[in-house]
Design a protein around this motif. Sequence first.
Motif, PDB file in Angstrom:
ATOM      1  N   VAL A 184     -17.625  -6.493   7.759  1.00 30.05           N
ATOM      2  CA  VAL A 184     -17.307  -7.577   8.868  1.00 30.05           C
ATOM      3  C   VAL A 184     -16.323  -7.262   9.536  1.00 30.05           C
ATOM      4  CG1 VAL A 184     -18.577  -9.727   7.930  1.00 30.05           C
ATOM      5  CG2 VAL A 184     -16.083  -9.189   7.290  1.00 30.05           C
ATOM      6  N   TYR A 185     -16.045  -7.304  11.046  1.00 27.41           N
ATOM      7  CA  TYR A 185     -15.116  -6.716  11.898  1.00 27.41           C
ATOM      8  C   TYR A 185     -13.629  -7.024  11.545  1.00 27.41           C
ATOM      9  CZ  TYR A 185     -12.871  -5.228  16.247  1.00 27.41           C
ATOM     10  OH  TYR A 185     -12.057  -4.784  17.151  1.00 27.41           O
ATOM     11  N   PRO A 186     -13.385  -8.331  11.179  1.00 28.80           N
ATOM     12  CA  PRO A 186     -11.889  -8.565  11.001  1.00 28.80           C
ATOM     13  C   PRO A 186     -11.622  -7.815   9.569  1.00 28.80           C
ATOM     14  CG  PRO A 186     -13.167 -10.565  11.539  1.00 28.80           C
ATOM     15  CD  PRO A 186     -13.965  -9.543  11.192  1.00 28.80           C
ATOM     16  N   PHE A 187     -12.272  -7.743   8.545  1.00 29.90           N
ATOM     17  CA  PHE A 187     -11.978  -6.997   7.295  1.00 29.90           C
ATOM     18  C   PHE A 187     -11.791  -5.576   7.544  1.00 29.90           C
ATOM     19  CE2 PHE A 187     -12.715  -4.986   3.466  1.00 29.90           C
ATOM     20  CZ  PHE A 187     -12.303  -5.749   2.581  1.00 29.90           C
ATOM     21  N   GLU A 188     -12.797  -4.977   8.361  1.00 30.12           N
ATOM     22  CA  GLU A 188     -12.666  -3.593   8.774  1.00 30.12           C
ATOM     23  C   GLU A 188     -11.316  -3.249   9.574  1.00 30.12           C
ATOM     24  OE1 GLU A 188     -14.230  -1.166  12.437  1.00 30.12           O
ATOM     25  OE2 GLU A 188     -15.794  -1.751  11.308  1.00 30.12           O
ATOM     26  N   SER A 189     -10.938  -4.168  10.452  1.00 28.52           N
ATOM     27  CA  SER A 189      -9.892  -3.772  11.027  1.00 28.52           C
ATOM     28  C   SER A 189      -8.486  -3.786  10.107  1.00 28.52           C
ATOM     29  CB  SER A 189      -9.584  -4.889  12.239  1.00 28.52           C
ATOM     30  OG  SER A 189     -10.475  -4.853  13.155  1.00 28.52           O
ATOM     31  N   ALA A 190      -8.610  -4.870   9.386  1.00 27.09           N
ATOM     32  CA  ALA A 190      -7.319  -4.769   8.337  1.00 27.09           C
ATOM     33  C   ALA A 190      -7.451  -3.449   7.565  1.00 27.09           C
ATOM     34  CB  ALA A 190      -7.723  -6.226   7.443  1.00 27.09           C
ATOM     35  N   ALA A 191      -8.689  -3.188   6.998  1.00 31.09           N
ATOM     36  CA  ALA A 191      -8.771  -2.040   6.216  1.00 31.09           C
ATOM     37  C   ALA A 191      -8.224  -0.671   6.986  1.00 31.09           C
ATOM     38  CB  ALA A 191      -9.932  -1.482   5.902  1.00 31.09           C
ATOM     39  N   TYR A 192      -8.456  -0.505   8.111  1.00 35.95           N
ATOM     40  CA  TYR A 192      -8.057   0.597   8.881  1.00 35.95           C
ATOM     41  C   TYR A 192      -6.660   0.470   9.407  1.00 35.95           C
ATOM     42  CZ  TYR A 192     -12.435   3.040   9.040  1.00 35.95           C
ATOM     43  OH  TYR A 192     -13.702   3.732   8.543  1.00 35.95           O
ATOM     44  N   LYS A 193      -6.296  -0.825   9.444  1.00 35.91           N
ATOM     45  CA  LYS A 193      -4.719  -0.911   9.885  1.00 35.91           C
ATOM     46  C   LYS A 193      -3.474  -0.923   8.836  1.00 35.91           C
ATOM     47  CE  LYS A 193      -6.077  -3.263  14.344  1.00 35.91           C
ATOM     48  NZ  LYS A 193      -6.007  -4.599  15.116  1.00 35.91           N
ATOM     49  N   THR A 194      -4.090  -0.910   7.620  1.00 34.07           N
ATOM     50  CA  THR A 194      -3.251  -1.100   6.348  1.00 34.07           C
ATOM     51  C   THR A 194      -3.087   0.313   6.141  1.00 34.07           C
ATOM     52  OG1 THR A 194      -3.806  -3.150   6.074  1.00 34.07           O
ATOM     53  CG2 THR A 194      -2.819  -1.959   4.264  1.00 34.07           C
ATOM     54  N   ASN A 195      -2.143   0.664   5.592  1.00 33.11           N
ATOM     55  CA  ASN A 195      -1.550   2.207   5.019  1.00 33.11           C
ATOM     56  C   ASN A 195      -1.894   2.182   3.815  1.00 33.11           C
ATOM     57  OD1 ASN A 195      -0.112   2.707   7.485  1.00 33.11           O
ATOM     58  ND2 ASN A 195       1.634   1.851   6.880  1.00 33.11           N
ATOM     59  N   LYS A 196      -2.156   3.339   3.484  1.00 42.75           N
ATOM     60  CA  LYS A 196      -2.706   3.736   1.794  1.00 42.75           C
ATOM     61  C   LYS A 196      -1.518   3.141   0.732  1.00 42.75           C
ATOM     62  CE  LYS A 196      -3.834   7.610  -1.144  1.00 42.75           C
ATOM     63  NZ  LYS A 196      -4.050   9.118  -0.998  1.00 42.75           N
ATOM     64  N   GLY A 197      -2.107   2.454  -0.113  1.00 43.12           N
ATOM     65  CA  GLY A 197      -1.411   1.833  -0.925  1.00 43.12           C
ATOM     66  C   GLY A 197      -0.590   0.438  -0.796  1.00 43.12           C
ATOM     67  N   GLU A 198      -0.823   0.264   0.407  1.00 44.15           N
ATOM     68  CA  GLU A 198      -0.007  -1.100   0.869  1.00 44.15           C
ATOM     69  C   GLU A 198      -1.345  -2.315   0.716  1.00 44.15           C
ATOM     70  OE1 GLU A 198       1.652  -0.885   4.700  1.00 44.15           O
ATOM     71  OE2 GLU A 198       3.269   0.519   3.842  1.00 44.15           O
ATOM     72  N   ILE A 199      -0.883  -3.553   1.203  1.00 46.54           N
ATOM     73  CA  ILE A 199      -1.756  -4.610   0.923  1.00 46.54           C
ATOM     74  C   ILE A 199      -1.507  -5.605   2.296  1.00 46.54           C
ATOM     75  CG2 ILE A 199      -2.183  -6.975  -0.171  1.00 46.54           C
ATOM     76  CD1 ILE A 199      -0.817  -5.495  -2.662  1.00 46.54           C
ATOM     77  N   SER A 200      -2.589  -5.928   2.969  1.00 46.34           N
ATOM     78  CA  SER A 200      -2.524  -6.496   4.259  1.00 46.34           C
ATOM     79  C   SER A 200      -2.149  -8.157   4.057  1.00 46.34           C
ATOM     80  CB  SER A 200      -4.103  -6.593   4.723  1.00 46.34           C
ATOM     81  OG  SER A 200      -4.824  -7.498   4.053  1.00 46.34           O
ATOM     82  N   MET A 201      -1.887  -8.497   5.060  1.00 46.13           N
ATOM     83  CA  MET A 201      -1.550 -10.052   5.344  1.00 46.13           C
ATOM     84  C   MET A 201      -2.959 -10.494   5.042  1.00 46.13           C
ATOM     85  SD  MET A 201       1.698 -10.710   5.358  1.00 46.13           S
ATOM     86  CE  MET A 201       1.596 -12.639   6.018  1.00 46.13           C
ATOM     87  N   PRO A 202      -2.993 -12.048   4.703  1.00 40.60           N
ATOM     88  CA  PRO A 202      -4.491 -12.640   4.760  1.00 40.60           C
ATOM     89  C   PRO A 202      -5.227 -12.430   6.042  1.00 40.60           C
ATOM     90  CG  PRO A 202      -2.823 -14.096   3.984  1.00 40.60           C
ATOM     91  CD  PRO A 202      -1.970 -12.952   4.467  1.00 40.60           C
ATOM     92  N   VAL A 203      -6.215 -11.994   5.807  1.00 42.26           N
ATOM     93  CA  VAL A 203      -7.376 -11.755   6.938  1.00 42.26           C
ATOM     94  C   VAL A 203      -8.544 -12.772   6.790  1.00 42.26           C
ATOM     95  CG1 VAL A 203      -9.073 -10.162   7.849  1.00 42.26           C
ATOM     96  CG2 VAL A 203      -7.004  -9.494   6.716  1.00 42.26           C
ATOM     97  N   ARG A 204      -8.790 -13.462   8.102  1.00 39.27           N
ATOM     98  CA  ARG A 204      -9.675 -14.538   8.062  1.00 39.27           C
ATOM     99  C   ARG A 204     -11.107 -13.765   8.619  1.00 39.27           C
ATOM    100  NH1 ARG A 204      -9.852 -20.427   8.839  1.00 39.27           N
ATOM    101  NH2 ARG A 204     -11.918 -20.924   8.267  1.00 39.27           N
TER     102      ARG A 204
END
Length: 658
Positions: free
Chosen positions: A192-212
Motif C-alpha cells: 500500500v502506498y503509505p507503507f511503500e513511501s515509508a520503506a523507500y524514505k527510510t535508510n537501510k538499518g533505520e526504523i521509520s516513524m509510525p506510518v498510517r
Amino acid sequence: MKINKLILGFAYAISSLAFAQSEKKEVLFTIDDKPYYTDEFSRVYNKNIDLVKDESQKDLSQYMDLFVGYKLKINKANKLGLQNNTKYINELKSYRAQLSKNYTSDTKVTKALIEEGYNRSLKEIRASHILILVDENAMPGDTLKAYNQTIDIRKKAVAGENFEDLAVKFSQDPSSKENKGDLGYFSAFRMVYPFESAAYKTNKGEISMPVRTKFGYHLVKVIDSRDNRGEVTVSHIMILKSPKTETDITVNEKAKATIQDIYTKLKQGENFESLANQFSEDKNSAPKGGLLPRFASGQLSSEEFENAAFGLTKTNEYSEPFESQFGWHIVKLVDKHPIKKLDEMERELDEKIRKDDRSRLITNSLTSKLQKKYAIVRDDKLYTQIKASVTDKFYTSEWKLPTNLKDYSGNLFKVEEKTINGAEFLSNLETQQKANLKIKPIGKLVDYVYQNFVDAQMTNYYNDNLEKEFPDFANVIEEYRDGLLLFDLMEKEIWDKAKQDTTGLKNYYNDNKLKYQWKNRVEVLVASSTREDIVKEAKKLLKKDQTADFIKTNLNTKDVVNVMTKQETYEESAENLPKKVVFKKGVSEVYKDGEFYFVNRVSKIIPATNKTLDETRGRVINDYQQYLEDNWVSDLKKEFKVNVNQEVFEKLKASMKK
C-alpha cells in the motif's frame, strides 16, 4: 480485436487530436436520408492519411468510395440491431471509461506520481514491519491509543531491543509469528502506498516513524536494498514435448533424450547457434541461432524459463537442460539490460497508479477543480430535515430510511442542469452504514457523507458530459463505437459465413485451384556431425537404407553424441531446405557447412500437384472472406439509398487540396 484490419484506413488514435472545429460543415452525402457531413470526412481523412499505404486510397474520390462503403456497413449493423448486443454495450462502456481517464486526471499530479513510481522501481527493498491494528475510520481516541502504542514499541527498538523479537511479541500482523515481521524484497506498487513511501524514505538499518495505512499503524525497518534486475537477452534451444503427457510418454522421453544429446554436444565444444539452427523446434528463433527478444521478469509465460535466464551471470554462459510446460530448453545468456527508461514504462506506470492508493491524490486534485467549476447551491432547510432523520442507530447499521420518502423528495442541490433530490442522498446514507464510519456526533458524520456525495455527483456529471466539453473525445468515442459495430458485422456477415459455408468455400476452391499449388517436394534424412569420419560412416549406413535411430544407436555412445539426425519433407526452394539436396533418390556426397559435416538421403520425390482443400484450408478461407467482402459493398448499395452531393464534394476537394 482486429479492428485495424477492418476499418480500411480509419485507424483509431487515443491522443490529443487537432482538428479545425470552427469550419462550417455541410451535408456531404446521405444514406436513407441520414446525413453525413464534410467536417467528419475531412477530419478522418487528414487523421489517417499517413497510415494509408495504398496510394490509390489517398485520392479523395477513392477515399470517398471507401468512406461511403464504411458508413454503409455501419448502417447495416444498426439495421441488424447489433448496437443492442450486451457484449457490444459493455465493451463500449469499458473503452469509454478507459479513455475518459485522459480527461478526468490532473496531468501534473499524474506525471509526478509516474516519475516517483519509476524512480522507486529502480530498487527493490527488503523490510520488516510491526503492525498495530486500528480501523481506518476509528474514533480519535482509539487512533491516538494505537499511535502511542506504536511509538512505545519504536522507542524500545531504537534503544537496542531486537526488532524481530518485538515483531513476534507486539505485531498484530498474523504472519509475524512465523516471519518475525520480514516481508522479503519488494518494489514499487507491491505494498500500500503509505507503507511503500515509508520503506523507500527510510535508510537501510533505520526504523521509520509510525506510518498510517488502512490497516493501522506500522513501524518499518529497512533491512536491505538492491537494484532491479532489469531485462535480459538470451538464445535457446527447445525440443517440444507432447501436450498429451499421459498418452505420449515415449514421445516426451525422446524429447528429453534429444535435449540431453544436444547438451552433450555443447559440452564437447560445438557451436550453440549452429545446434539451435539445426535442432531447435522453436521455428521463430531457430533460424536466428535461437535468439529471443529481450524480456523482463513476468513477461514470459514460463517462470522456469525466466529463472533459468536470469540465473545466468556471464555472457555466452548456458544452462543445463530444464523442463517447462512447453518442452525442454537450454538457455544461453547473450546480454543483460538495465531497467527500461521512463518513457518506455510511462503507460504501464499510469495504469498501476490508477489501481493504487496513490490514485486518491489524482482524484482529490480533480475534485478541487470541480468544486471551483460548479457552483453548488444547497437547500439548507431540506438538508436540516435530512440530518434530523438520522439517528445513532447508524453506527450499528440499524438505522432505517424514513417511512415517507416523499417528504424528502425536494431538490437538495444541482450540478449545472442535473438535479439531485433529498431521497437520493438518504439512500446513499443508508448504504454508507456498511462503511462502519465512527465520526461523532452523528451530525458531523452526515456532513462528511454529504460532502463525499456531492463530490461524487460532480465527478459523475463531469464524466457523463465529456462529449459536450471535448469534441475530440466525442469523435474518438464515435469512431470506436463504429469500429465495434463493424467488427461484429464482419464476424457475422463475412468471417463466420466463410468458415461455415462449406459449399461456397468448396466452390471457391474449385474455381481457384491454380492458386493453391505444391511445388516439387522431397523426403530427406540428414545426418550431421563435427567429425567427417563419423558422417562417412553414416553415409554407408544410409546407403544400406538404415533408419535414423539405427544410425544414432551405432555411431553414438553413452557418453558422446557423435551424430545427430533430422528427417523431414521439404518443398522446392524452401528456406529450410538442406544444402546439397537434389531432387533425385539416393545418398549425397559428404559436404561441410560451417563447423559441421553433412550427408543427405533422398528417399522419395513428390511431384508438384494441387493442394487439397484440407491442406490449404486456412488460406482458402482467408481468400474466400476477401472475395465475399469485395462483393459486399455492391450489395449494400442496392439495399440502402445513397445520395452524394457532388457540388459539395467538389468544393470540399478544392479546399482540402490547398
